[in-house]
Scaffold this active site. Structure first.
Site, PDB file in Angstrom:
ATOM      1  CE1 TYR A 109      -3.737   2.433   0.542  1.00 39.37           C
ATOM      2  CE2 TYR A 109      -2.549   3.213   2.477  1.00 39.37           C
ATOM      3  CZ  TYR A 109      -3.570   3.358   1.561  1.00 39.37           C
ATOM      4  OH  TYR A 109      -4.440   4.424   1.660  1.00 39.37           O
ATOM      5  CG  ASP A 139       5.635   3.736   1.176  1.00 39.70           C
ATOM      6  OD1 ASP A 139       5.887   4.448   2.170  1.00 39.70           O
ATOM      7  OD2 ASP A 139       4.480   3.502   0.771  1.00 39.70           O
ATOM      8  CE  LYS A 170       0.676   4.799   8.422  1.00 36.37           C
ATOM      9  NZ  LYS A 170       0.704   3.934   7.275  1.00 36.37           N
TER      10      LYS A 170
HETATM   11  C1  LIG Z   1       0.087   4.442   5.893  1.00 36.60           C
HETATM   12  C2  LIG Z   1       0.877   4.235   4.686  1.00 36.60           C
HETATM   13  C3  LIG Z   1       0.783   5.103   3.578  1.00 36.60           C
HETATM   14  C4  LIG Z   1      -0.226   6.190   3.496  1.00 36.60           C
HETATM   15  O1  LIG Z   1      -0.046   7.182   4.483  1.00 36.60           O
HETATM   16  P1  LIG Z   1      -1.283   8.129   4.871  1.00 36.60           P
HETATM   17  O2  LIG Z   1      -0.671   9.094   5.845  1.00 36.60           O
HETATM   18  O3  LIG Z   1      -2.310   7.221   5.481  1.00 36.60           O
HETATM   19  O4  LIG Z   1      -1.760   8.769   3.639  1.00 36.60           O
HETATM   20  C5  LIG Z   1       1.643   4.903   2.520  1.00 36.60           C
HETATM   21  N1  LIG Z   1       2.544   3.921   2.535  1.00 36.60           N
HETATM   22  C6  LIG Z   1       2.668   3.055   3.569  1.00 36.60           C
HETATM   23  C7  LIG Z   1       3.709   1.985   3.531  1.00 36.60           C
HETATM   24  C8  LIG Z   1       1.822   3.178   4.668  1.00 36.60           C
HETATM   25  O5  LIG Z   1       1.918   2.299   5.672  1.00 36.60           O
END
Ligand SMILES: *Cc1c(COP(=O)(O)O)cnc(C)c1O
Length: 422
Positions: free
Chosen positions: A139, A234, A262
């Site tokens: 994701y 990511d 995060k």
């Molecule tokens: C949570 C997450 C996102 C998206 O971040 P948001 O702040 O929810 O938009 C993208 N990549 C990874 C790996 C994530 O865990």
């Protein structure tokens, strides 16, 4: 609680402002939060839970940490938003670069989604290529180009997961199974000189917890070099969580680009993308790639992020995360064994996960074979015993500096009881 949920159903699609919160994959109603502190959360009816979500990752030093709150209070008095340069941005920028040296230059944004969609624009501009490669089950936020997963077959052209995503957008997103270098090689062969870059979760948390197999990240580094494509880690979830410098520090692999989120905002909305200077210099106003944000580099969010990273830097922080998290996962697996349930799982410092499956789980296909109905019953039984776990087997769990061995042992005991009744 019931009344609040009922009204929310009328106000928001599915009663929530982000889908997993609705508990669709485990069934039953979500709990409505009143407050969080340290390793705990309380619902509006006064019930207390040990919290293994931590707002989906940001609460790594413990929720509502006094020093983070103090930093926020101090900043509040000076204003909540500038829309102009501030020294706080430099402070957080330095802290990031000090921990993640591949991020020579960066841009702050307001969410992980924004970081990932922006980094793809930059990858395309820098390479003058259109296609990107992602892995099924990974994701990267909800931008159109990421709402694609692998269909059957190895070299699969993207099919959108969501209505509203244009087929032409989805078609530029290629996918491969995680941990499958041969599949990646085949995708590169079939799309010579067309792939701008590869983006992945260096440890997967959004298909459940899945670690990279030995050689996988290194292999991606080599294949991207060979084909003139960029490699983007990511690290929105793994950044500052599985090691001081994220997964790239833990595994010793240097990507060209990195996305963060995060933890970096310490509970306020922040994301960042960064990497090699020559690539980041393409971003406006230094270069032609447009990307902007009214609240980007927001002083409150910077203050929370700075305080969080400074607390995390104290001696013993990652050792503590490692100790409590591995104790938790070992305890959960042992409880499963004692009660006769097939289970597998793992952890790295502050991130963990487990599946009701014999394992090993190396990719999303294998994760999907885990017993989701059993997990749903387990989740509910744990909630009744005061343990708040991620409401899906396809989500990683998180610990914090505030979680104690006693919290973990109470959790394992609750798990043993819950598993007996499954
Ligand atoms: C949570 C997450 C996102 C998206 O971040 P948001 O702040 O929810 O938009 C993208 N990549 C990874 C790996 C994530 O865990």
């Amino acid at each position: 609680m019931v009344q609040i949920l009922a009204e929310a159903q009328d106000l928001f699609p599915g009663g929530v402002n982000s889908p997993v919160r609705a508990f669709k994959s485990v069934g039953g109603d979500p709990i409505v939060f009143d407050k969080v502190k340290g390793a705990y959360c309380w619902d509006v009816d006064g019930n207390k839970y040990i919290d293994y979500i931590g707002s989906w990752g940001p609460a790594i030093v413990g929720a509502a940490h006094p020093e983070v709150l103090a930093a926020l209070h101090a900043q509040l008095e000076k204003g909540t938003s500038f829309g102009a340069p501030s020294a706080l941005e430099n402070v957080l920028g330095r802290l990031v670069r000090d921990r993640v040296p591949s991020v020579e230059m960066m841009r702050f944004v307001n969410s992980g989604t924004e970081a990932c969609l922006s980094v793809v624009r930059v990858m395309r501009a820098f390479t003058r290529r259109e296609k990107i490669l992602k892995f099924s089950g990974c994701y990267h936020g909800h931008a159109d180009q990421f709402l694609v997963q692998a269909g059957s077959g190895v070299v699969t052209l993207g099919l959108a997961d969501s209505p509203g995503v244009m087929p032409s957008t989805a078609a530029a997103t290629l996918t491969a199974p995680y941990n499958d270098l041969e599949a990646v090689r085949a995708v590169f062969e079939a799309n010579r000189d067309q792939i701008a870059g590869v983006i992945l979760e260096p440890v997967v948390g959004n298909a459940g917890y899945i670690e990279p197999q030995p050689g996988f990240l290194q292999g991606l580094r080599e294949l991207t070099h060979e084909h003139g494509a960029l490699l983007c880690f990511d690290e929105v979830m793994t950044g500052f969580r599985i090691a001081r410098g994220g997964a790239q520090d833990y595994y010793g692999i240097t990507p060209d680009l990195t996305t963060l989120g995060k933890v970096i905002g310490g509970g306020l909305p922040v994301g960042a993308y960064g990497g090699r200077r020559e690539i980041l210099e393409m971003v406006a106003p230094s270069g032609p790639v447009y990307q902007a944000g009214t609240l980007s580099g927001n002083p409150l969010a910077m203050a929370a992020g700075i305080a969080t990273l400074e607390i995390l830097d104290r001696p013993g922080a990652y050792e503590h995360l490692q100790a409590v998290t591995s104790r938790l996962v070992q305890g959960l697996l042992q409880a499963a064994e004692e009660t006769g349930h097939a289970a597998c799982g793992g952890s790295i410092n502050g991130m963990f996960g487990f599946f009701f499956a014999a394992g090993p789980v190396r990719n999303f296909e294998e994760a999907k074979r885990a017993d989701a109905a059993k997990f749903g019953r387990f989740h509910r039984a744990m909630l009744e015993r005061g343990v708040y776990l991620a409401p899906s087997q396809f989500e990683a769990g998180f610990t914090s500096l505030a979680h104690t061995e006693e919290d973990v042992d109470a959790t394992i005991e609750a798990a043993r009881e819950s598993m007996r009744g499954l």
